[in-house]
Motif scaffolding. Structure first.
Motif, PDB file in Angstrom:
ATOM      1  N   GLU A  23       0.826  -1.213   0.000  1.00  0.00           N
ATOM      2  CA  GLU A  23       0.000   0.000   0.000  1.00  0.00           C
ATOM      3  C   GLU A  23       0.860   1.263   0.000  1.00  0.00           C
ATOM      4  N   LYS A  28       1.596  -2.985   4.131  1.00  0.00           N
ATOM      5  CA  LYS A  28       1.097  -4.003   3.206  1.00  0.00           C
ATOM      6  C   LYS A  28      -0.246  -4.505   3.703  1.00  0.00           C
ATOM      7  N   THR A  29      -1.121  -4.849   2.761  1.00  0.00           N
ATOM      8  CA  THR A  29      -2.397  -5.457   3.129  1.00  0.00           C
ATOM      9  C   THR A  29      -2.351  -6.948   2.789  1.00  0.00           C
ATOM     10  N   THR A  75      -4.218  -4.410   7.177  1.00  0.00           N
ATOM     11  CA  THR A  75      -3.038  -3.684   6.718  1.00  0.00           C
ATOM     12  C   THR A  75      -2.038  -3.547   7.851  1.00  0.00           C
ATOM     13  N   ALA A 122      -6.476   2.308   8.506  1.00  0.00           N
ATOM     14  CA  ALA A 122      -6.925   0.922   8.278  1.00  0.00           C
ATOM     15  C   ALA A 122      -8.188   0.626   9.093  1.00  0.00           C
ATOM     16  N   LEU A 152      -2.417   6.129   3.482  1.00  0.00           N
ATOM     17  CA  LEU A 152      -2.954   4.803   3.171  1.00  0.00           C
ATOM     18  C   LEU A 152      -4.259   4.898   2.365  1.00  0.00           C
TER      19      LEU A 152
END
Lengths: 290, 312
Positions: A23, A28-29, A75, A122, A152
């Motif tokens: 992301e 990272k997701t 995430t 998130a 994000l």
């Protein structure tokens, strides 16, 4: 949240990482299937899961994505040993999931201001989706990060929200307004109040605790209701270890939180001041507690 | 015993306004939370086990649920150490009518004694010694009658308040250990600590808890606890506090009938604080219906049925 029977998902459910999306440089997701004994989990925006990284640790993570097939996404920002280990994992690697845990945001009628700071964005992603369905005309989303690189879901939010529904800020001014989300909120409040008219305004937020305490001050001053998501160290996730208790109300972040409203936040001595560490010892957030 | 307070119990000279006591290791760190538990119906609280120095315990996963109200944990005696925890004990003690029991442990009998003494100075009404945690080194004490005797004697000498000894079920004969603790000066026994257990993930082929072996608690272990309380109460004359798998008032009654004079609650707090009040109110109702003045009248009544084989 008081339960009637023990959940089968209090035991880590090991499942393969199905996909990974980078992301931001540090976030990272991860997407996994979380269908336990045929049941698709019912997730309230703001709830969290405990993610087991076998051999390393188990850590709480906000659920940021729920897909129709029962897949969920979360995430992760690479900030410590456990998140770093998670960042090294690839599609097909096994992780354990249990939950969902806690009370999420209670989306109310009226005008909604949804605020996310840093990785806290998130936690509000699902709420933004829900608010868009419920009352798109009475919605403002404010997102902030230290720099443009760490904003994000920026493209996605810009896609689903109209420009009038969204404000962006960064600490260094590298994208959107320069400044903190609280400053942006105060600056725009008169305009927001005009838009809201006679409707009640509720602010929903997740971000660093200092952002949330400042936000509570702003909300108290302007008589806005706040729902904020807090973070504390925890072992169990279901109200037994006591490490995530915030004094003096006996509130357990894992069960009664992580989302707490103004009425509760205003009564908490610990909010913005104290955490408990892995041993149960209470320490000041601003101290160099090792 | 006052007739208007059917749930008052007396153990080693300590008056509890409810026979429900928080078990060690559950929620036992925040003073305001301990006070809230008293408001919901706890007559006493037992703190997390406190050692001589700060200890981080094991990494997560350290507490998981296995379904059917059963849990497995290996926290590894994480605690802030007695010096840093003392002010929390003093704070917990500020609640009127709440009996404060501090659970202590250490690397040797001197550590146990010193930690217990400091806990008493900080305000503990009673000391419980943890010689039975199945996933830490102290478990080796509570499996041996001689070592148990040595540790209980050492702590007893160091304190003036009552001493409770928490026993492990992970032994061949718990009665021998209990008798040894009594002989060494224990004022009450707490039975039982968690049952040693293991859960393995079938996909990663790895034990789920970071430590591997853990302690099983919750509904599944209640019959084990009731059995041990029954056998202990035949053999010792000091009071026994029943512990293990209590989720409702019937469970409390079973422990009393087996020989308990009070009980400890732990895993049931999964369902929130209200469960304490529910259990307390249902106990009062039961006693009223049976026209009993005091819950203490039930202690050990199951022993009347001698025709049943109770031995192993």
């Amino acid at each position: 949240m008081t339960k009637n029977e023990q959940s089968i998902t209090d035991k880590p459910f090991t499942t393969e990482i199905k996909s990974v999306v980078q992301e931001t440089p540090l976030m990272k997701t991860y997407y996994v299937s979380f269908v336990v004994q045929g049941k698709i989990p019912s997730v309230i925006p703001g709830q969290f899961i405990l993610v087991w990284i076998p051999g390393i640790d188990e850590i709480p993570m906000a659920i940021s994505h729920v897909l129709d097939n029962g897949d969920i996404g979360f995430t992760v920002k690479d900030v410590g040993e456990a998140t770093h280990a998670l960042h090294k994992m690839k599609i097909g690697d096994l992780i354990g999931i249990r939950g969902p845990y806690g009370n999420g945001y209670q989306l109310k009628d009226g005008f909604s201001i949804i605020i996310g700071g840093g990785i806290g964005i998130a936690s509000i992603r699902l709420l933004v989706q829900k608010a868009l369905q419920k009352n798109p005309n009475h919605l403002l989303v404010i997102v902030g990060a230290q720099t443009a690189k760490e904003l994000l879901y920026l493209e996605e939010l810009q896609e689903i929200l109209k420009p009038s529904q969204m404000l962006v800020c960064t600490d260094d001014g590298s994208h959107g307004n320069e400044g903190f989300v609280t400053m942006i909120l105060e600056k725009n409040l008169l305009h927001i109040k005009e838009k809201a008219g006679a409707n009640r305004i509720t602010v929903y937020a997740c971000g660093p605790e200092i952002m949330l305490t400042n936000l509570l001050k702003v909300c108290n001053t302007h008589k806005l209701e706040l729902e904020a998501s807090l973070e504390r160290f925890m072992r169990c996730g279901f109200g037994l270890c006591g490490l995530c208790v915030v004094d003096p109300l006996g509130i357990k972040i894992c069960q009664n939180g992580p989302v707490l409203n103004s009425a509760v936040l205003n009564e908490l001595d610990d909010f913005g001041k104290f955490h408990r560490d892995v041993t149960g010892e209470k320490y000041r957030i601003d101290s160099n507690h090792g | 015993m006052k007739l208007n307070k059917p749930l008052n119990v007396s153990i080693a000279g300590l008056e509890f306004n409810s026979p429900l006591i928080l078990a060690s290791g559950i929620l036992g760190v925040s003073p305001p939370t301990m006070h809230i538990l008293a408001d919901y119906g706890m007559g006493g609280i037992t703190t997390k086990s406190i050692g001589p120095v700060k200890r981080k315990g094991y990494p997560n996963p350290s507490i998981i649920g296995l379904g059917n109200d059963t849990f497995l944990n290996a926290v590894g005696l994480a605690n802030p150490g007695i010096e840093r925890f003392s002010h929390e004990i003093t704070e917990i003690k500020k609640k009127e009518g709440l009996v404060v029991i501090v659970s202590v442990f250490g690397d040797n009998s001197n550590d146990f004694a010193r930690t217990a003494s400091l806990a008493e100075k900080a305000g503990a009404d009673a000391i419980e010694i943890n010689i039975s945690c199945p996933h830490a080194e102290v478990s080796s004490i509570g499996v041996d009658p001689k070592i148990t005797f040595e540790y209980v004697r050492a702590v007893k000498k160091a304190i003036h308040c009552p001493l409770f000894v928490k026993l492990t079920p992970n032994v061949t004969d718990i009665v021998k250990i209990g008798m040894s603790a009594e002989k060494a000066g224990a004022d009450a026994l707490v039975a039982i600590n968690t049952v040693s257990g293991l859960a393995i993930d079938i996909n990663t082929h790895r034990p789920i808890l970071a430590h591997g072996i853990g302690g099983l608690s919750g509904r599944a272990i209640k019959p084990i606890g009731v059995r041990h309380v029954f056998n202990l109460s035949k053999a010792v004359s000091i009071p026994i506090i029943g512990c293990g798998g209590i989720f409702n008032y019937e469970d409390v009654l079973e422990y009393f009938l087996a020989g308990a004079s009070a009980v400890q609650l732990g895993s049931c707090l999964y369902y929130g604080y209200d469960i304490i009040t529910q259990i307390r109110d249902n106990l009062i109702r039961y006693l009223e219906t049976r026209k009993l003045d005091s819950i203490s009248q039930l202690t050990g009544l199951a022993h009347h049925y001698k025709e049943i084989g109770f031995d192993d």
